[in-house]
Design an enzyme around this catalytic site. Structure first.
Site, PDB file in Angstrom:
ATOM      1  N   ALA A   1       0.900  -1.368  -0.267  1.00 21.61           N
ATOM      2  CA  ALA A   1      -0.142   0.052  -0.348  1.00 21.61           C
ATOM      3  C   ALA A   1       1.035   1.112  -0.134  1.00 21.61           C
ATOM      4  O   ALA A   1       1.468   1.976   1.086  1.00 21.61           O
ATOM      5  CB  ALA A   1      -0.972  -0.412   0.944  1.00 21.61           C
TER       6      ALA A   1
ATOM      7  N   LYS B   1      -5.099   0.683 -18.195  1.00 19.87           N
ATOM      8  CA  LYS B   1      -4.395  -0.339 -16.497  1.00 19.87           C
ATOM      9  C   LYS B   1      -6.057  -1.095 -15.588  1.00 19.87           C
ATOM     10  O   LYS B   1      -6.603   0.244 -14.712  1.00 19.87           O
ATOM     11  CB  LYS B   1      -3.397   0.046 -16.183  1.00 19.87           C
ATOM     12  CG  LYS B   1      -2.787  -0.911 -15.111  1.00 19.87           C
ATOM     13  CD  LYS B   1      -1.693  -1.195 -14.547  1.00 19.87           C
ATOM     14  CE  LYS B   1      -1.893  -1.965 -13.600  1.00 19.87           C
ATOM     15  NZ  LYS B   1       0.413  -1.929 -13.824  1.00 19.87           N
TER      16      LYS B   1
ATOM     17  N   LEU C   1       0.718   5.253  -4.286  1.00 20.55           N
ATOM     18  CA  LEU C   1       0.390   6.622  -5.451  1.00 20.55           C
ATOM     19  C   LEU C   1       1.461   7.526  -4.669  1.00 20.55           C
ATOM     20  O   LEU C   1       1.348   8.438  -5.100  1.00 20.55           O
ATOM     21  CB  LEU C   1      -1.632   6.865  -5.573  1.00 20.55           C
ATOM     22  CG  LEU C   1      -2.003   6.093  -6.619  1.00 20.55           C
ATOM     23  CD1 LEU C   1      -3.587   6.801  -6.385  1.00 20.55           C
ATOM     24  CD2 LEU C   1      -0.936   5.370  -7.683  1.00 20.55           C
TER      25      LEU C   1
ATOM     26  N   CYS D   1      -5.934   1.696  -8.927  1.00 25.77           N
ATOM     27  CA  CYS D   1      -5.087   1.457  -8.205  1.00 25.77           C
ATOM     28  C   CYS D   1      -6.079   0.943  -6.890  1.00 25.77           C
ATOM     29  O   CYS D   1      -6.920   2.027  -6.268  1.00 25.77           O
ATOM     30  CB  CYS D   1      -4.161   2.760  -7.339  1.00 25.77           C
ATOM     31  SG  CYS D   1      -3.247   2.474  -5.785  1.00 25.77           S
TER      32      CYS D   1
ATOM     33  N   GLY E   1       1.688 -12.102 -10.740  1.00 21.29           N
ATOM     34  CA  GLY E   1       2.386 -13.279 -10.676  1.00 21.29           C
ATOM     35  C   GLY E   1       3.463 -13.977 -11.779  1.00 21.29           C
ATOM     36  O   GLY E   1       3.535 -14.969 -11.463  1.00 21.29           O
TER      37      GLY E   1
END
Lengths: 306, 262
Positions: free
Chosen positions: A70, A166, A73, A129, A246
């Protein structure tokens, strides 16, 4: 001879591996290093309207099967950010992707316009985000209308630089969101951002360890979810996809390609292998293709769809 | 992926004053750390910061901390029986070179250097420890280095103990009068830049431990970048061959936003 070259919205990449945003990309120097370590394209950390410290530490943690973060940004604001993009474009020998965010569609358009002046190869819109919901509300990418509004607003102000939306795995409306951003003018989709948000609690401290309590989950644990998301998006749209989530080996990367990704994002794997992971993953892709008689990675895009 | 480096709540065994501003917190935490490596220390509700390992052995580590801001003051207030979250150790520490060593510390930058001096002595090196500080009360680990068998040169800016002047002046004289094989340094970056410059001039090897704002500690977030190098993973200790090519060494650092303060 095996061809690893890829194409993304008209931009040529020497291989499909893209350094994901938020990993290493605080400076031109670090993404240059990722490029020198074998990445096909590199993305800077998301730039917003104003300087922002993000969440306090702890912000990034390793856990049993991946990472959780976290960061919130953190960025130096759009003017300083645009200068960093400019330096990156000047120094880095592979395509530079600039990532931008804001709290609303008009804010996105303003940041995108400022950053676009630095001439990145592609402009990525961070619609997903998961770590600023307290402040910005639910991410744009959770819902087709909000996602399309941002893409549309940016498209109206930025010409000549392909836009990458995104997206987030954390929505039950993924196909609709993908179609909406394609309809609003996105030239490609990055699928996608971190999973969750999740939480890690220290038993002994009896508290969540992240200062923000919750954070986006990444690394090997999220790969099956990310592959399925790429699959769904590939079924829904025609624009090319960067599959992210991943990836830490050549086989992982090819799994994303077969699900429908033209390019493959690499992020958390840097935590275990350092920037050198790019060269290793590209080598493993090449070896698998040679062993299986595949001459170009482009032949494999979406191959699993039959 | 290897063994995950999760946060472990370590018990505080002892807190010892090193000087009026600096304390060492000893923790029940078994780790093999090299001098120059660091851990991330977490106080729930207060934050998390990197600290170099200043003592290591017998299933415990020590973190030597100056009272600078709210976090370090809270850390100093820990009592035996209390807990501190630890993850690490991270990074690359000092590489022990054969031959005669000069170890140059400035202020609380000497935190990892007492440990380093002990390890160099254990490896059989002759060691000169140049211990610099603003004033007598801020000297750190001079007695410890002396006990380990190092020759100690104390320098204070105000002349309250040892020679009056900077550690770098003492080093310059040392490099002229004696054959030193490697200089190890930690302290204010302006001092380390000068140390590296002196070493380059005198063709002496050098290693410096850098400090930057950190988040992850293991090379993924990029926050602690100095040019393309990650202080947390490629460093914090860098050899002269690398330092000489780092444009931002001694001239620029990034804050929590990632803004460059040049």
């Amino acid at each position: 001879m095996v061809e690893l070259g890829a194409q993304l919205a008209g931009v040529e990449l020497r291989n499909p591996l893209v350094l994901a945003s938020g990993v290493l990309g605080v400076s031109a120097g670090t993404i240059e290093r990722a490029a020198e370590s074998g990445a096909g394209a590199v993305t800077l950390k998301s730039i917003g309207p104003k300087p922002r410290a993000g969440h306090p530490n702890p912000t990034v943690l390793e856990w049993g099967c991946g990472l959780i973060n976290a960061v919130g940004l953190s960025n130096p604001g759009m003017e300083a950010g645009a200068r960093e993009v400019e330096e990156a474009v000047r120094r880095v020998k592979v395509p530079v992707i600039a990532s931008v965010f804001a709290g609303d569609a008009e804010g996105f358009a303003a940041v995108a316009e400022t950053v676009a002046a630095a001439k990145p190869a592609l402009l990525e819109l961070n619609l997903s985000c998961p770590n600023v919901m307290g402040e910005h509300g639910v991410p744009f990418a959770y819902e087709p209308g909000s996602a399309a509004a941002v893409v549309g607003a940016v498209k109206a102000r930025v010409r000549g630089i392909p836009l990458v939306a995104k997206l987030s795995p954390n929505t039950h409306l993924l196909s609709g969101v993908a179609r909406a951003v394609e309809g609003a003018g996105a030239d490609a989709i990055n699928m996608g951002n971190t999973l969750g948000p999740g939480m890690i609690i220290s038993l002994e401290a009896r508290r969540p360890v992240l200062a923000n309590k919750a954070g986006g989950v990444s690394g090997p644990a999220v790969r099956p979810v990310a592959v399925r998301c790429v699959w769904d998006v590939f079924e829904a749209v025609k624009i090319p996809i960067i599959g992210t989530g991943g990836v830490s080996s050549g086989r992982d990367a090819l799994e994303f390609v077969m699900a429908g990704a033209a390019c493959v994002g690499v992020g958390s794997a840097v935590a275990w292998g350092g920037p050198a992971v790019f060269r290793r993953i590209a080598g493993e892709m090449r070896a698998w293709m040679e062993a299986n008689g595949v001459s170009s990675v482009k032949e494999l895009v979406g191959a699993a769809h039959g | 992926m290897g063994k995950p480096r999760e946060t472990v709540m370590a018990r505080v065994l002892e807190v010892r004053a090193e000087n009026p501003r600096v304390k060492t917190v000893y923790l029940d935490f078994a780790a093999k750390a090299a001098p120059g490596q660091f851990v991330m220390a977490w106080i729930p509700g207060e934050g998390e910061k990197p600290f170099s390992v200043s003592f290591c052995g017998g299933a415990r580590i020590g973190l030597t901390v100056a009272a600078i801001g709210p976090f370090s003051r809270k850390l100093q207030e820990l009592k035996p029986g209390g807990v501190l979250g630890i993850r690490g150790p991270f990074g690359k520490g000092f590489k022990l070179k054969e031959g005669k060593a000069a170890v140059v510390g400035g202020g609380c930058g000497s935190a990892p250097l007492g440990f380093l001096v002990e390890e160099l002595r254990r490896a059989g090196s002759e060691v000169v420890f140049v211990n610099g500080a603003k004033t007598k009360s801020e000297l750190l680990f001079a007695a410890r280095a002396n006990a380990a068998g190092a020759r100690v040169i104390v320098c204070t800016d105000d002349g309250s103990e040892g020679r009056k002047g900077f550690a770098t002046d003492a080093l310059a004289e040392l490099l002229e009068s004696e054959k030193i094989d490697c200089v190890y340094t930690c302290g204010p970056e302006v001092m380390m830049k000068k140390v590296a410059g002196l070493c380059a001039q005198n063709c002496v090897d050098c290693q410096a431990s850098l400090e930057r704002f950190m988040k992850c500690g293991f090379g993924v977030c990029g926050q602690c970048a100095v040019d393309g190098m990650l202080v947390c993973r490629d460093g914090p200790v860098f050899p002269l061959s690398r330092l000489a090519r780092l444009r931002e060494f001694g001239s620029a650092r990034r804050d929590a936003c990632g803004s460059v303060d040049a």
